[in-house]
Design a protein around this motif. Structure first.
Motif: not given
Length: 207
Positions: A189-193
């Motif tokens: 999720r963090l990498i996606g953001q």
């Protein structure tokens, strides 16, 4: 319509249905796509994920024609390199930086010369878990090669290793990737953001 191609290894593959090029698996592309749509609500996207788990730069060269050039994306993002390190970690017989650069440059030259794609390069990362800390003996050199190539070829460069290490402050690094390489849902999720925020810089230029 902007066709965006995700390319790389298992971190980008993450169990995607390889019979469906639009399936984004369970990794960061799954979260990057809706985040980017939210940041760019006036843009229509076609997301294509052709990453393959276990791939090294040499494998990307092997499938350069079918999985890069023939796709003719408007934007291509590439996250590759950790397997070039991992595959040599057991004996510490590290791949030469010159060969790594040759492989990666072959991909980038083809994208520049045979497609109209804008390019986003993402640096490989390593979560600090005890059994893989020694990977950094080689990973830092490969990251420097990618940074050099980014200055020549990329429209956007994502310093992912540094950004993730910044996120670990006050948190448990292993909660982002238990094995140090493959993100948990939290890590994905963090990498996606992060991906969406950096990708918007390219989208804003071409929409």
């Amino acid at each position: 319509m902007i066709k965006l191609l995700f390319q790389g290894d298992s971190i980008t593959d993450m169990g995607r249905d390889r019979e469906n090029i639009h399936d984004l698996g369970w990794g960061y592309p799954r979260y990057a796509a809706p985040a980017l749509r939210e940041l760019c609500p006036d843009v229509e996207f076609e997301f294509v994920d052709l990453a393959i788990g276990g791939d090294q730069t040499s494998n990307l060269v092997e499938r350069l024609e079918s999985d890069f050039v023939e796709v003719q994306p408007d934007i291509c993002s590439i996250l590759i390199g950790i397997n070039d390190v991992w595959s040599h970690a057991g004996e510490r017989d590290w791949m030469s930086d010159e060969q790594f650069e040759k492989n990666y440059r072959t991909i980038l030259d083809a994208m520049k010369e045979r497609t109209h794609a804008r390019i986003m390069l993402m640096e490989p990362f390593l979560i600090p878990v005890p059994d893989k800390l020694y990977f950094r003996e080689d990973l830092y050199k490969k990251t420097e090669v990618i940074r050099k190539l980014a200055r020549e070829y990329a429209d956007v460069y994502v310093p992912l290793d540094g950004l993730l290490n910044s996120a670990f402050i006050g948190d448990d690094p292993v909660s982002f990737a238990e094995d140090g390489v493959h993100p948990t849902e939290k890590g994905a999720r963090l990498i996606g953001q992060i991906y969406a925020e950096y990708m918007k810089k390219i989208v804003d230029k071409i929409k």
